[in-house]
Design a protein around this motif. Structure first.
Motif, PDB file in Angstrom:
ATOM      1  N   ALA A  31      -6.100  13.977  21.763  1.00  0.00           N
ATOM      2  CA  ALA A  31      -5.659  12.744  21.093  1.00  0.00           C
ATOM      3  C   ALA A  31      -4.568  12.033  21.889  1.00  0.00           C
ATOM      4  N   ASP A  32      -4.585  10.713  21.823  1.00  0.00           N
ATOM      5  CA  ASP A  32      -3.492   9.931  22.406  1.00  0.00           C
ATOM      6  C   ASP A  32      -2.297   9.893  21.465  1.00  0.00           C
ATOM      7  N   LYS A  33      -2.566  10.045  20.147  1.00  0.00           N
ATOM      8  CA  LYS A  33      -1.497   9.921  19.156  1.00  0.00           C
ATOM      9  C   LYS A  33      -1.940  10.633  17.900  1.00  0.00           C
ATOM     10  N   ILE A  34      -0.990  11.202  17.206  1.00  0.00           N
ATOM     11  CA  ILE A  34      -1.261  11.737  15.874  1.00  0.00           C
ATOM     12  C   ILE A  34      -0.590  10.817  14.855  1.00  0.00           C
ATOM     13  N   ASN A  35      -1.328  10.461  13.827  1.00  0.00           N
ATOM     14  CA  ASN A  35      -0.743   9.719  12.708  1.00  0.00           C
ATOM     15  C   ASN A  35      -0.625  10.678  11.527  1.00  0.00           C
ATOM     16  N   VAL A  36       0.556  10.763  10.921  1.00  0.00           N
ATOM     17  CA  VAL A  36       0.711  11.553   9.691  1.00  0.00           C
ATOM     18  C   VAL A  36       1.267  10.645   8.607  1.00  0.00           C
ATOM     19  N   ALA A  37       0.826  10.862   7.390  1.00  0.00           N
ATOM     20  CA  ALA A  37       1.264   9.973   6.311  1.00  0.00           C
ATOM     21  C   ALA A  37       0.935  10.527   4.945  1.00  0.00           C
ATOM     22  N   ALA A  38       1.748  10.143   3.975  1.00  0.00           N
ATOM     23  CA  ALA A  38       1.404  10.290   2.561  1.00  0.00           C
ATOM     24  C   ALA A  38       1.454   8.895   1.962  1.00  0.00           C
ATOM     25  N   LEU A  39       0.326   8.379   1.532  1.00  0.00           N
ATOM     26  CA  LEU A  39       0.286   7.044   0.934  1.00  0.00           C
ATOM     27  C   LEU A  39       0.017   7.209  -0.570  1.00  0.00           C
ATOM     28  N   GLY A  40      -1.225   7.438  -0.937  1.00  0.00           N
ATOM     29  CA  GLY A  40      -1.530   7.711  -2.348  1.00  0.00           C
ATOM     30  C   GLY A  40      -1.515   6.481  -3.221  1.00  0.00           C
ATOM     31  N   ASN A  41      -1.734   5.304  -2.610  1.00  0.00           N
ATOM     32  CA  ASN A  41      -1.763   4.092  -3.420  1.00  0.00           C
ATOM     33  C   ASN A  41      -3.019   4.045  -4.289  1.00  0.00           C
ATOM     34  N   LEU A  42      -4.070   4.731  -3.859  1.00  0.00           N
ATOM     35  CA  LEU A  42      -5.325   4.719  -4.609  1.00  0.00           C
ATOM     36  C   LEU A  42      -5.576   6.041  -5.342  1.00  0.00           C
ATOM     37  N   VAL A  43      -5.347   7.161  -4.659  1.00  0.00           N
ATOM     38  CA  VAL A  43      -5.535   8.484  -5.271  1.00  0.00           C
ATOM     39  C   VAL A  43      -4.153   9.090  -5.501  1.00  0.00           C
ATOM     40  N   PRO A  44      -3.750   9.232  -6.771  1.00  0.00           N
ATOM     41  CA  PRO A  44      -2.356   9.606  -7.043  1.00  0.00           C
ATOM     42  C   PRO A  44      -1.984  11.029  -6.613  1.00  0.00           C
ATOM     43  N   GLN A  45      -2.908  11.978  -6.656  1.00  0.00           N
ATOM     44  CA  GLN A  45      -2.555  13.367  -6.302  1.00  0.00           C
ATOM     45  C   GLN A  45      -1.993  13.397  -4.878  1.00  0.00           C
ATOM     46  N   LEU A  46      -0.817  14.034  -4.726  1.00  0.00           N
ATOM     47  CA  LEU A  46      -0.177  14.076  -3.407  1.00  0.00           C
ATOM     48  C   LEU A  46      -1.126  14.661  -2.366  1.00  0.00           C
ATOM     49  N   HIS A  47      -1.402  13.889  -1.328  1.00  0.00           N
ATOM     50  CA  HIS A  47      -2.219  14.389  -0.217  1.00  0.00           C
ATOM     51  C   HIS A  47      -1.677  13.786   1.064  1.00  0.00           C
ATOM     52  N   TRP A  48      -1.765  14.576   2.120  1.00  0.00           N
ATOM     53  CA  TRP A  48      -1.081  14.278   3.375  1.00  0.00           C
ATOM     54  C   TRP A  48      -2.132  14.114   4.474  1.00  0.00           C
ATOM     55  N   HIS A  49      -2.091  12.986   5.149  1.00  0.00           N
ATOM     56  CA  HIS A  49      -3.081  12.702   6.194  1.00  0.00           C
ATOM     57  C   HIS A  49      -2.575  13.168   7.559  1.00  0.00           C
ATOM     58  N   VAL A  50      -3.436  13.813   8.319  1.00  0.00           N
ATOM     59  CA  VAL A  50      -3.161  14.135   9.725  1.00  0.00           C
ATOM     60  C   VAL A  50      -4.377  13.640  10.508  1.00  0.00           C
ATOM     61  N   ILE A  51      -4.172  12.639  11.342  1.00  0.00           N
ATOM     62  CA  ILE A  51      -5.307  11.959  11.985  1.00  0.00           C
ATOM     63  C   ILE A  51      -5.099  11.917  13.489  1.00  0.00           C
TER      64      ILE A  51
END
Lengths: 138, 138
Positions: free
Chosen positions: B74-94
């Motif tokens: 990967a050139d970059k990793i994006n990590v985030a917690a948004l949850g604007n649509l699905v309320p259950q806390l979930h963490w993105h690693v892309i």
């Protein structure tokens, strides 16, 4: 030596120094948006920080998130490290409201930044500084 | 009791259980994208987790980030917690690449998901499971 990336310097106002990060306010009145920049040079990814630094980062992020959440009665907090455009590791903490312009989409890349009026940013910075200074990490 | 949100269940494949989080693969072949879901019911924000849980979350995120980074160069990793649509806390690693479809913008809300072919997801899941199982938290 730690130097803030010129793009972050240009887009944000200084708020305060935390143990690991410099906290800065994004100059965009559309969203209450704080950027945390770990004072570590040459780091572009969260997983390049030491385990202790990562713990500090998430702690300082959550401290900021709690403050923004209460101050703006946010419906949701978005936290993220992207860095696709500005390589220096920086961490976004954004208070989102169901009525905000980008909702429910992400704020990055959404329309044009809307800079604060000078009085408005000064008042908000004072408020953020006063609140964060009362905190363990502020 | 912890129950995975039906939307996350529908959009992802199970990878493995970490100490805090369930790791799942987003069914979108456009981006190598793992979702970490803390097995805690009723939590919608990172700052609602205990300090220890937050440390585990960032640790498991970085473990996943390192694996995706190496596996996909990967050139970059994006990590985030948004949850604007699905309320259950979930963490993105892309894992992001300069050539990917959404680059340099964020992946959320970008176009339509492109599901994996069955063989392709099965192979990737095996590879992720084998790699993560060799790790301290996998």
């Amino acid at each position: 030596m730690y130097t803030l990336h010129p793009q972050l310097q240009a887009d944000t106002f200084p708020v305060c120094d935390m143990e690991l990060c410099e906290a800065r306010l994004m100059n965009d009145r559309r969203f209450p948006w704080v950027i945390l920049v770990p004072r570590r040079d040459g780091v572009t990814e969260v997983h390049q920080l030491s385990a202790d630094e990562q713990n500090l980062l998430i702690h300082e992020s959550s401290l900021t998130a709690g403050v923004l959440s209460r101050m703006f009665e946010a419906d949701k907090i978005n936290v993220a490290a992207l860095g696709n455009l500005v390589p220096q590791l920086h961490w976004h903490v954004i208070a989102r409201s169901r009525g905000d312009r980008a909702w429910p989409g992400p704020v990055w890349g959404y329309g044009e930044r809307l800079p604060y009026e000078k009085k408005e940013s000064a008042a908000l910075l004072t408020k953020l500084q006063d609140t964060l200074r009362g905190m363990p990490c502020g």
